[in-house]
Motif scaffolding. Sequence first.
Motif, PDB file in Angstrom:
ATOM      1  N   TYR A 190       4.575   0.106  20.463  1.00  0.00           N
ATOM      2  CA  TYR A 190       5.865   0.302  19.804  1.00  0.00           C
ATOM      3  C   TYR A 190       7.033   0.159  20.772  1.00  0.00           C
ATOM      4  O   TYR A 190       8.127  -0.219  20.384  1.00  0.00           O
ATOM      5  N   SER A 193       6.427  -4.151  22.105  1.00  0.00           N
ATOM      6  CA  SER A 193       6.160  -5.303  21.245  1.00  0.00           C
ATOM      7  C   SER A 193       7.408  -6.129  20.962  1.00  0.00           C
ATOM      8  O   SER A 193       7.349  -7.364  20.949  1.00  0.00           O
ATOM      9  N   ARG A 194       8.545  -5.472  20.759  1.00  0.00           N
ATOM     10  CA  ARG A 194       9.754  -6.225  20.424  1.00  0.00           C
ATOM     11  C   ARG A 194      10.168  -7.135  21.571  1.00  0.00           C
ATOM     12  O   ARG A 194      10.422  -8.330  21.367  1.00  0.00           O
ATOM     13  N   ARG A 205      13.859 -17.560  16.513  1.00  0.00           N
ATOM     14  CA  ARG A 205      13.778 -16.226  15.907  1.00  0.00           C
ATOM     15  C   ARG A 205      12.330 -15.753  15.821  1.00  0.00           C
ATOM     16  O   ARG A 205      11.404 -16.565  15.779  1.00  0.00           O
ATOM     17  N   VAL A 206      12.151 -14.464  15.753  1.00  0.00           N
ATOM     18  CA  VAL A 206      10.835 -13.880  15.503  1.00  0.00           C
ATOM     19  C   VAL A 206      10.739 -13.580  14.005  1.00  0.00           C
ATOM     20  O   VAL A 206      11.524 -12.773  13.490  1.00  0.00           O
ATOM     21  N   PRO A 207       9.829 -14.213  13.286  1.00  0.00           N
ATOM     22  CA  PRO A 207       9.685 -13.881  11.864  1.00  0.00           C
ATOM     23  C   PRO A 207       9.331 -12.407  11.688  1.00  0.00           C
ATOM     24  O   PRO A 207       8.439 -11.893  12.365  1.00  0.00           O
ATOM     25  N   GLU A 208      10.024 -11.741  10.805  1.00  0.00           N
ATOM     26  CA  GLU A 208       9.834 -10.299  10.640  1.00  0.00           C
ATOM     27  C   GLU A 208       8.388  -9.956  10.277  1.00  0.00           C
ATOM     28  O   GLU A 208       7.799  -9.020  10.835  1.00  0.00           O
ATOM     29  N   ALA A 209       7.798 -10.727   9.379  1.00  0.00           N
ATOM     30  CA  ALA A 209       6.423 -10.448   8.956  1.00  0.00           C
ATOM     31  C   ALA A 209       5.449 -10.646  10.109  1.00  0.00           C
ATOM     32  O   ALA A 209       4.475  -9.894  10.259  1.00  0.00           O
ATOM     33  N   TYR A 210       5.710 -11.645  10.935  1.00  0.00           N
ATOM     34  CA  TYR A 210       4.828 -11.909  12.070  1.00  0.00           C
ATOM     35  C   TYR A 210       4.922 -10.768  13.085  1.00  0.00           C
ATOM     36  O   TYR A 210       3.906 -10.335  13.641  1.00  0.00           O
ATOM     37  N   GLY A 211       6.125 -10.287  13.313  1.00  0.00           N
ATOM     38  CA  GLY A 211       6.302  -9.168  14.234  1.00  0.00           C
ATOM     39  C   GLY A 211       5.545  -7.934  13.779  1.00  0.00           C
ATOM     40  O   GLY A 211       4.935  -7.228  14.594  1.00  0.00           O
ATOM     41  N   ARG A 212       5.562  -7.668  12.480  1.00  0.00           N
ATOM     42  CA  ARG A 212       4.822  -6.514  11.954  1.00  0.00           C
ATOM     43  C   ARG A 212       3.326  -6.686  12.151  1.00  0.00           C
ATOM     44  O   ARG A 212       2.620  -5.735  12.516  1.00  0.00           O
ATOM     45  N   ARG A 215       2.434  -6.047  15.831  1.00  0.00           N
ATOM     46  CA  ARG A 215       2.408  -4.616  16.156  1.00  0.00           C
ATOM     47  C   ARG A 215       1.160  -3.946  15.610  1.00  0.00           C
ATOM     48  O   ARG A 215       0.606  -3.024  16.230  1.00  0.00           O
TER      49      ARG A 215
END
Length: 323
Positions: A190, A193-194, A205-212, A215
Amino acid sequence: MEVVLGIAAVVFLLYICSDIAVRRAEKKYPPSGSFVEVDGIRLHYQDEGEGRPVVLLHGGVLWGGDFKEVMTLAAKQGYRALAFDRPGYGYSERLPSRNMSPRDQARLLHGALRKLGIERPIVVAHSWSGVLALTYALDYPEDVSGLVTVGGGMYRDNYPAADGDGLSRLVTMPILGSLLLHTLLVPFAYLASRSMMLATFTPERVPEAYGRAVRALWFRPGQFRANREDVLQFAPACDEISSRYGEVAAPVVIAAGEADPFPTLVHSTWLHRDLPHSRLILYPGVGHMIPQLHPELVMESIQALTEMESQEMASGDESGFGS
């Protein structure tokens, strides 16, 4: 004594919390494909479409699902796309007692494809899997029809962890490494990861779904250890086979983003130098995570390979070798 008991209680609590987090992550992101067993190891893969087979090998972050949109495009264009979770990633097994060098992973992949009846596929490799695909082509030259590397890593030189790195050595240590992975990894995820994702995707950009998903899944103890083992295995594998790259007889397309923050752009130009029959394609303004952000460019690279094959066949016919 009280201090020791207190430390033990904290470690136990962290272990329980880590286990709960992993179970929740796997419940949220369950396996969506099929399994094939090779040498006692279950490999998870996704299979879509019909036609000429294309095997998709992900890099060192997540899983075969990195190619989800590529698979959809490939199926629409008349290919059968198979994306494997490499050993230890996603839902593929990786046994701690077994070595998993690129050569070992190539052997498992070869066995899996034979079991599935896949003959002479195009092998598409992203990032770390560049060396894996080249190893596959050298070890099984009759069982591959072409290679496409996408932001691939293929050489020791310029590789950031060519001589290993402290984190990888630490988490792969017996006992201590396992303890750290099962207690401190989830909280670390946590926090880190960002920044890790921003560095990997820059300048895009980092796709939001991919970032989740990262993590949730990349920081599972087994997957993180697999990644760090791969980091340590990369340079020795390059030392073993990079001098033989010129022996690859299959047609090769080498694609990379001109804005890639990693040394894969340099590696791609070196591979083109070592493979005179290859084609080098550089995409302006594109970073490292091409399968996730630019699936259409992966398909353009595959199409470039088929065009190379057509040209070679035409040349062979004209010179009398195609009959």
